[in-house]
Design an enzyme around this catalytic site. Structure first.
Site, PDB file in Angstrom:
ATOM      1  CE1 TYR A   1      -7.065   7.715  -4.029  1.00  0.00           C
ATOM      2  CE2 TYR A   1      -4.763   7.816  -4.683  1.00  0.00           C
ATOM      3  CZ  TYR A   1      -5.748   7.699  -3.898  1.00  0.00           C
ATOM      4  OH  TYR A   1      -5.326   7.827  -2.460  1.00  0.00           O
TER       5      TYR A   1
ATOM      6  CG  HIS B   1      -5.643   6.742   5.276  1.00  0.00           C
ATOM      7  ND1 HIS B   1      -6.660   6.518   5.958  1.00  0.00           N
ATOM      8  CD2 HIS B   1      -5.763   6.774   3.942  1.00  0.00           C
ATOM      9  CE1 HIS B   1      -7.819   6.633   4.986  1.00  0.00           C
ATOM     10  NE2 HIS B   1      -7.133   6.773   3.789  1.00  0.00           N
TER      11      HIS B   1
ATOM     12  CG  HIS C   1     -10.589   6.410   1.327  1.00  0.00           C
ATOM     13  ND1 HIS C   1     -10.164   6.858   0.181  1.00  0.00           N
ATOM     14  CD2 HIS C   1     -10.523   4.961   1.085  1.00  0.00           C
ATOM     15  CE1 HIS C   1      -9.981   6.061  -0.992  1.00  0.00           C
ATOM     16  NE2 HIS C   1     -10.548   4.717  -0.330  1.00  0.00           N
TER      17      HIS C   1
ATOM     18  CG  ASP D   1      -1.918  -0.833   1.028  1.00  0.00           C
ATOM     19  OD1 ASP D   1      -3.118  -0.742   2.015  1.00  0.00           O
ATOM     20  OD2 ASP D   1      -2.411  -1.306  -0.005  1.00  0.00           O
TER      21      ASP D   1
ATOM     22  CG  ASP E   1      -9.934  11.296   0.846  1.00  0.00           C
ATOM     23  OD1 ASP E   1      -8.866  11.734   0.249  1.00  0.00           O
ATOM     24  OD2 ASP E   1     -10.310  10.071   0.902  1.00  0.00           O
TER      25      ASP E   1
ATOM     26  CG  ASP F   1     -10.268   9.666  -2.812  1.00  0.00           C
ATOM     27  OD1 ASP F   1      -9.612   8.998  -2.176  1.00  0.00           O
ATOM     28  OD2 ASP F   1     -10.853  10.648  -2.137  1.00  0.00           O
TER      29      ASP F   1
ATOM     30  N   GLY G   1      -2.631   3.384   3.907  1.00  0.00           N
ATOM     31  CA  GLY G   1      -3.387   3.986   2.771  1.00  0.00           C
ATOM     32  C   GLY G   1      -2.530   4.962   1.966  1.00  0.00           C
TER      33      GLY G   1
HETATM   34  O1  LIG Z   1      -6.919   7.363  -1.094  1.00  0.00           O
HETATM   35  C1  LIG Z   1      -6.975   6.987   0.080  1.00  0.00           C
HETATM   36  C2  LIG Z   1      -6.801   5.523   0.336  1.00  0.00           C
HETATM   37  C3  LIG Z   1      -6.673   4.720  -0.722  1.00  0.00           C
HETATM   38  C4  LIG Z   1      -6.174   3.111  -0.581  1.00  0.00           C
HETATM   39  C5  LIG Z   1      -5.994   2.598   0.768  1.00  0.00           C
HETATM   40  C6  LIG Z   1      -5.711   1.410   0.917  1.00  0.00           C
HETATM   41  C7  LIG Z   1      -5.764   0.478  -0.230  1.00  0.00           C
HETATM   42  C8  LIG Z   1      -5.898   0.972  -1.610  1.00  0.00           C
HETATM   43  C9  LIG Z   1      -6.025   2.428  -1.435  1.00  0.00           C
HETATM   44  N1  LIG Z   1      -6.361   2.787  -2.922  1.00  0.00           N
HETATM   45  C10 LIG Z   1      -6.935   1.909  -4.100  1.00  0.00           C
HETATM   46  O2  LIG Z   1      -6.960   0.970  -3.924  1.00  0.00           O
HETATM   47  C11 LIG Z   1      -6.858   2.742  -5.183  1.00  0.00           C
HETATM   48  C12 LIG Z   1      -8.154   2.981  -6.025  1.00  0.00           C
HETATM   49  C13 LIG Z   1      -8.683   3.391  -7.256  1.00  0.00           C
HETATM   50  C14 LIG Z   1      -7.219   4.003  -7.891  1.00  0.00           C
HETATM   51  C15 LIG Z   1      -5.961   3.905  -7.456  1.00  0.00           C
HETATM   52  C16 LIG Z   1      -5.859   3.344  -5.898  1.00  0.00           C
HETATM   53  O3  LIG Z   1      -4.844   3.419  -5.485  1.00  0.00           O
HETATM   54  C17 LIG Z   1      -3.546   3.022  -6.260  1.00  0.00           C
HETATM   55  C18 LIG Z   1      -3.024   4.229  -6.732  1.00  0.00           C
HETATM   56  C19 LIG Z   1      -2.169   3.954  -7.786  1.00  0.00           C
HETATM   57  C20 LIG Z   1      -1.523   2.592  -8.003  1.00  0.00           C
HETATM   58  C21 LIG Z   1      -2.183   1.633  -7.270  1.00  0.00           C
HETATM   59  C22 LIG Z   1      -3.240   1.678  -6.313  1.00  0.00           C
HETATM   60  N2  LIG Z   1      -7.533   7.790   1.214  1.00  0.00           N
HETATM   61  O4  LIG Z   1      -7.855   8.963   1.161  1.00  0.00           O
HETATM   62 ZN   LIG Z   2      -9.106   8.889  -0.220  1.00  0.00          ZN
END
Ligand SMILES: O=C(/C=C/c1ccccc1NC(=O)c1ccccc1Oc1ccccc1)NO
Ligand SMILES: [Zn+2]
Length: 417
Positions: free
Chosen positions: A334, A171, A208, A129, A206, A295, A179
């Site tokens: 994102y 986070h 989240h 993550d 946000d 997001d 996160g």
């Molecule tokens: O945005 C956040 C946290 C996101 C998050 C936390 C834990 C695990 C996954 C998370 N995010 C995603 O799955 C996620 C969903 C959609 C687009 C990109 C996302 O992240 C990425 C971004 C870039 C590369 C890989 C994953 N908090 O405000």
């Molecule tokens: Zn978020």
């Protein structure tokens, strides 16, 4: 001159109407007519952008955000001042993070391998993550330095709004990255603000739940945290139910508004406005921090909420109209062009100006295709938030927030006795 405003839409802050009015009436009465002109501090430097472009989950996002804001001419518009971030140091990180965690980030900065730290990485959340990356420690210090520069701008009383779109990492825990958040610039900024302001309100828009910020202040009434977020089984971070209200002296100083997929601008703004009206009345904050994670917008890969710039813009505008010292921070987001659109719009909201729809020509113009417009269009996905469910949630929140008012007034009463 701001080159990309709509021709007829002169900035509301200094509309000619006001200047006409001032000609006719004696100066001592003019104050009641002139809308408050907000001085805005925009925290930026080339180094800040270069370093934040390295964040693995939002690669090169920082430069897109800044360049779009610049292309609209917002940085040369009257009441905005660009302030370079102070050099964040270890001592700033240590106001919240543990010595061991900060030492790990410093070690990882040079990307050398060592048995000692390799297995520790996992323990401190540096994993899939939150992958490690070169210059991670310099990035962490710079982000915190930028948010603290925003705090300084507000405590100096020279600015009513301070903006750091590279901040908002809600986070990150005391001794753990989480996160995509490596340092919690929000907690560090809130701690600093409480040195100058009696009651500080934190609002998290946000997608989240702002879990680590809420947990950092769950036991105190000096900071009230309010988070609007998606809350559903299996969705990260899994916390933030309406029952989550804080503990001890902090009881009822955590407000959580759990929401379902598909929420639209009007519904979201109505909920935020009603909850924040009650919170402001009950808690009477003297300073505000807003995490503006993008997001929650339609088109984000999270594909959860159905918000556009209008929805989040109206929420931020509503809070800014309280005319309290306010720090605006970034966060999630994102879909990079939409995140740049969103924070450009919020910068314009802070300045009280309206932007023309056509994306100005600039270095990354082609990334705003196929429409090359500022606005984004909502999708026709269903809104899973039923009226009954929202009403129940809001009523529950109202009941608890009114208790905050009682706590506050008893507190004042005891002071008087
Ligand atoms: O945005 C956040 C946290 C996101 C998050 C936390 C834990 C695990 C996954 C998370 N995010 C995603 O799955 C996620 C969903 C959609 C687009 C990109 C996302 O992240 C990425 C971004 C870039 C590369 C890989 C994953 N908090 O405000
Ligand atoms: Zn978020």
């Amino acid at each position: 001159p701001v080159t990309n405003l709509r021709e007829k839409e002169v900035p509301t802050a200094i509309t000619p109407a006001v200047s006409k009015v001032t000609e006719k009436i004696p100066t001592d009465q003019v104050a009641q007519f002139a809308p408050k002109l907000r001085r805005v501090a925009y925290i930026w430097s080339p180094q800040l952008i270069d370093l934040c472009n390295l964040l693995p989950r939002v690669l090169h996002r920082a430069s897109r955000v800044h360049t779009l804001i610049e292309s609209y001419g917002l940085l040369t518009y009257g009441p905005i001042t660009v302030l370079p971030p102070i050099e964040g140091g270890k001592e700033h990180l240590l106001t919240f993070h543990s010595q061991e965690y900060v030492d790990l980030l410093e070690f990882l900065n040079e990307e050398e391998d060592s048995e000692k730290w390799m297995e520790k990485k996992e323990e401190f959340g540096i994993s899939c993550d939150c992958p490690s990356f070169p210059r991670i420690f310099e990035v962490a210090k710079m982000i915190v330095g930028a948010s603290l520069t925003g705090v300084q701008a507000l405590t100096s009383k020279e600015y009513q709004v301070a903006i750091n779109w590279t901040g908002g990492w809600h986070h990150s825990r005391r001794d753990e990255a989480a996160g995509f958040c490596y340092v919690n610039d929000i907690v560090i900024s809130l701690l600093k603000l409480t040195e100058s302001f009696k009651r500080v309100l934190y609002i998290d828009l946000d997608l989240h739940h702002g879990d680590a910020v809420q947990d950092a202040f769950a036991h105190t009434s000096r900071i009230m945290t309010v988070s609007f977020h998606k809350y559903s089984p299996g969705f990260y971070p899994g916390t933030g139910s309406v029952e989550d209200v804080g503990y001890g002296r902090g009881r009822y100083h955590c407000v959580n508004v759990p929401l379902e997929d598909g929420i639209t601008d009007v519904v979201f703004y109505t909920v935020v406005k009603r909850v924040m009206f009650e919170v402001q009345k009950a808690y009477q904050p003297s300073a505000v921090v807003i995490q503006c994670g993008a997001d929650c917008l339609v088109g984000d890969p999270m594909n959860s909420f159905n918000l556009t710039l209008k929805g989040i813009g109206n929420c931020v505008d509503f809070i800014l109209r309280w005319n309290l010292p306010t720090l605006l921070l970034g966060g999630g987001g994102y879909h990079t062009p939409n995140t740049a659109r969103c924070w450009t719009q919020l910068t314009a909201v802070a300045l009280g100006v309206r932007l023309k729809s056509e994306i100005p020509d600039h270095q990354f113009f082609l990334e705003y295709g196929p429409d090359y417009q500022l606005e984004i269009t909502p999708s026709n996905r269903p809104d899973l938030n039923t009226k009954d469910c929202l009403r129940t949630t809001v009523q529950t929140v109202f009941r608890r927030v009114r208790l905050v008012f009682q706590v506050l007034s008893i507190g004042n009463w005891m002071l008087v006795q």
